[in-house]
Scaffold this active site. Structure first.
Site: not given
Ligand code: S3P
Length: 742
Positions: A430, A623
């Site tokens: 990632r 998500d």
């Molecule tokens: C999250 C933010 C989101 C989400 C992840 C949890 C967080 O990701 O997809 O499951 O807890 O801040 P991104 O910040 O990459 O959009």
């Protein structure tokens, strides 16, 4: 590669069990036992474990040739003599191996006996045993699922090595290779040290003359702790002397720790005691959960990943009742992070006991924070203040959790010590430049692997300066990372987001009494403040509730209430999208807990229709798209998603993986660069791959409610990262799932 003659020198539990196992599977022609004791020799032949038995190896030494194998299974210090005998009289065609617990000693003995390490000799150590000893304890199954460590050298002959590997695999063992020194260090710490402590403890108590009745009252703790002190004394005498240096190193570490513990007890230092005990309990619980599935000799770091979990879901099913899904993942992560750097004791309720949030919890324990629990969602964090974290003993392993790695990167950029952040295979793919870039422009020193992939290596002791950062993508993780670094930076840190993303960090910082300014897309804070411990109640995770919301929406007759769900407006994209599709969703019992709005959500079945998903809702449901694709597959007409390229870099490429699975199930789903076009229709049956992505696995479970036949979902072990107890809850709601582990 069958063995012709197998000569086992030393016919105790280890040697006799090997003979028994090999005979059982017919992997050798003839077994010859070499044992000094007449009783052992008689029993070996009488029990048909050996075809012949002799008191001395010399009786057969010069009759051996290619295809024959000598296995030395005598106590470690006796191996020297046997090796000298072999060097003097055995052909260099014969394969030789041993079972001694200390490899450095045997290697040196072999060099002395042969002048150099002979290519025919493969040193080995089966990690198996029992408190029973002797030929009568022989067990053909002793090695099944146990590990055997081989320590081949550079000049080891591959043919002889293969023969030894085959021999151990034939009796059901798993063969590993390791350098000699590593073997001896690992075994000193994990096996030799516990034995020396157990012997010493029993001996100490046995000599306590004023307490002669002590064993009569000795309870479970004593029994559990000292079981291994009834092992074979000669064997352990030899091991301690043969592995002296490594054992002494392990013993010094331990005695030092014990002395500190003694001091803490004397000084009534509760913090120190709780620190040691909670860390040790967590480590042991972690280990227990793994050994429950594997023998103790398996390597815990590979066990989980090696285990394949598949779900087999039967089509149809009704869906009713009131369900409470586990705690919010995003809020759980943040509660540990902010609780740890706050001053005072933070109590958390409703904490998500899933692997991802536990990875964060473990990381802070590794940095010296005393954390009690989790116990049924309750966690107590003894905050150490903004500058109280300590250097962890090694790399911080964050499993599957992108949130842990990205948020921690920000927090750790401001520490005085170096850290390394690692993760599993999925996390290691990632992108991390999205956090490394802004942190570097604040003055942080961070290295990644090529293309910005983990591990992250963060150099401590850097001065950070506040920046204004325009987020190039709508990401709460990046926003939170920069804000957490901002706590340690000089001056103001400001982030500007291109679209609204979840705001749990901002809300929770305020809950901890830290001033944060929120002005539309701008969030800013000043570095150098303080967080004050508080009470956190984690609501149920709307991202987990989403599976049952879609399930109820698509299932005729369904009526489900999801209780105590977080309905923070930065997370409710799923509800807005489902409503636009025609879903029947109602809120009741709306209230606010710990700065986050919650409600009970009732969802009843209705006919869904396809829609064009409004772009502003995309980050608010980021998500939930895997399960929304399932809703779209059940809707009448076409659903179009665009502007969701972020889905390609989640735990899996969620656009491709969902499109592939839906195709297999006969759904018309066309992936695009940044979304998907789905024409609703009948969901079929088949086997789909989740690629280890928890949300993909759960989405296909929901698809089965409207499928024409069973759906088999592969690679589901990671469901526990976000939703422990998913299968049980789904079953209780009316879905028929079977779990198959391979
Ligand atoms: C999250 C933010 C989101 C989400 C992840 C949890 C967080 O990701 O997809 O499951 O807890 O801040 P991104 O910040 O990459 O959009």
């Amino acid at each position: 590669m069958r063995i012709n003659k197998l000569i086992i020198v030393g016919f105790g539990l280890i040697g006799a069990s090997l003979a028994a196992g090999l005979r059982k599977v017919g992997a050798c022609e003839r077994v010859i036992a070499i044992a000094r004791s007449e009783h052992t020799r008689d029993k070996a032949v009488e029990l048909k474990l050996a075809d012949e038995a002799h008191a001395d190896l010399n009786a057969v030494a010069d009759t051996l040739g290619a295809d024959d194998l000598i296995c030395i299974a005598v106590p470690t210090l006796t191996v020297d003599k046997i090796l000298r005998q072999i060097a003097a009289s055995v052909s260099d065609q014969v394969t030789i191996t041993d079972c001694a617990s200390v490899k450095g000693h045997v290697e040196e003995a072999a060099r002395k006996a042969f002048g150099e390490l002979p290519p025919q000799l493969i040193l080995g150590h089966p990690i198996a045993g029992s408190e029973r000893s002797g030929v009568l304890a022989a067990d053909p199954e002793l090695y099944i699922d146990h590990r055997v460590i081989l320590t081949p050298a550079e000049n080891t002959d591959s043919h002889h090595l293969e023969r030894v590997v085959n021999m151990w695999e034939a009796v059901g063992a798993e063969v590993l290779r390791m350098p000699v020194a590593e073997h001896d260090d690992v075994l000193a710490a994990t096996s030799h040290l516990p034995h020396v402590i157990a012997y010493s403890l029993v001996d100490t108590l046995a000599h306590d003359t004023e307490n002669e009745n002590i064993f009569r009252y000795a309870a479970g703790g004593f029994r559990d702790f000292t079981r291994i002190a009834s092992s074979d004394p000669t064997m352990w005498h030899d091991i301690m002397l043969a592995n002296r240096d490594s054992v002494l190193r392990a013993l010094d570490l331990f005695t030092n720790n014990l002395a500190q513990l003694r001091q803490a007890i004397a000084a009534q230092d509760s913090d120190y005691l709780m620190g040691v005990f909670t860390r040790a309990k967590a480590a042991r619980d972690h280990f227990s959960s793994r050994i429950a599935r594997q023998p103790y000799t398996s390597n815990p770091s590979t066990t989980m990943n090696e285990q394949q979990i598949e779900y087999l879901v039967q089509p149809g099913g009704s869906l009713t009742g009131s369900l409470r899904v586990p705690g919010d993942k995003s809020i759980s992560h943040r509660s540990i992070m902010l609780g740890s750097i706050a001053e005072g004791v933070t109590e958390i309720e409703g904490f998500l006991e899933g692997e991802d949030a536990l990875a964060t919890l473990q990381a802070f324990r590794d940095m010296g924070v005393v954390i009690e629990g989790p116990d049924q969602g309750r966690v107590t964090v003894h905050g150490v203040g903004l500058h109280g974290l300590q250097a962890p003993p090694g790399a911080l392993y964050l499993g599957n959790s992108g949130t842990s790695m990205r948020l921690l990167a920000g927090l750790l950029a401001g520490q005085s010590f170096d850290t390394e952040l690692t993760g599993d295979e999925s996390l290691s793919r990632r992108p991390m430049n999205r956090v490394a870039d802004p942190l570097r422009s604040m003055g942080a020193k961070i290295e990644t692997e090529a293309k910005g992939l983990p591990p992250l290596r963060i150099e401590g002791g850097q001065e950070l300066n506040g920046i204004r950062y325009d987020l190039p993508m709508a990401s709460a993780q990046v926003k939170s990372c920069v804000l957490l670094a901002g706590l340690y930076a000089q001056g103001q840190t400001e982030v500007v987001e291109p679209a609204v993303t979840r705001d749990h960090t901002e809300r929770m910082l305020k809950g901890f009494g830290y001033p944060v300014e929120c002005d539309g897309p701008r969030v800013s804070l000043q570095g150098g403040g303080k967080l004050k411990a508080c009470h956190i109640e984690v609501p149920a995770d709307i991202s987990s509730a989403a599976f049952f919301m879609v399930a109820a929406a698509i299932t005729p007759g369904a009526d489900v209430t999801l209780t105590h769900v977080g309905i923070n407006p930065t997370r409710t994209g799923i509800i807005n999208i489902l409503r636009l599709m025609g879903a029947d969703i109602g809120f009741s019992n709306k209230r606010e807990v710990g700065g986050e709005p919650v409600a009970d959500i009732r969802v009843r079945h209705s006919e869904l229709k396809g829609i064009d998903i409004p772009p502003e809702l995309v980050p608010l449901a980021i998500d939930e798209f895997p399960v929304l694709f399932v809703a779209a597959a059940c809707a009448e007409g076409t659903t179009r998603l665009s502007g969701a390229e972020e889905l390609r870099v989640k735990e899996s490429d969620r656009i491709q993986v969902m499109a592939d699975g839906l195709h297999i199930l006969g759904v018309d789903a066309q992936p695009t660069a940044d979304g998907m076009i789905i024409n609703g229709g009948q969901i079929g049956e088949g086997t789909v791959e989740s690629h280890g992505d928890h949300r993909i696995a759960m989405s296909f479970v929901i698809a089965a409610l409207r499928a024409s036949g069973p759906i088999n979902i592969r690679d589901c072990a990671n469901v526990s990262t976000s939703f422990p107890g998913f299968v049980e809850l789904a079953r209780s709601a009316g879905i028929s799932i079977e779990i198959n582990a391979t």
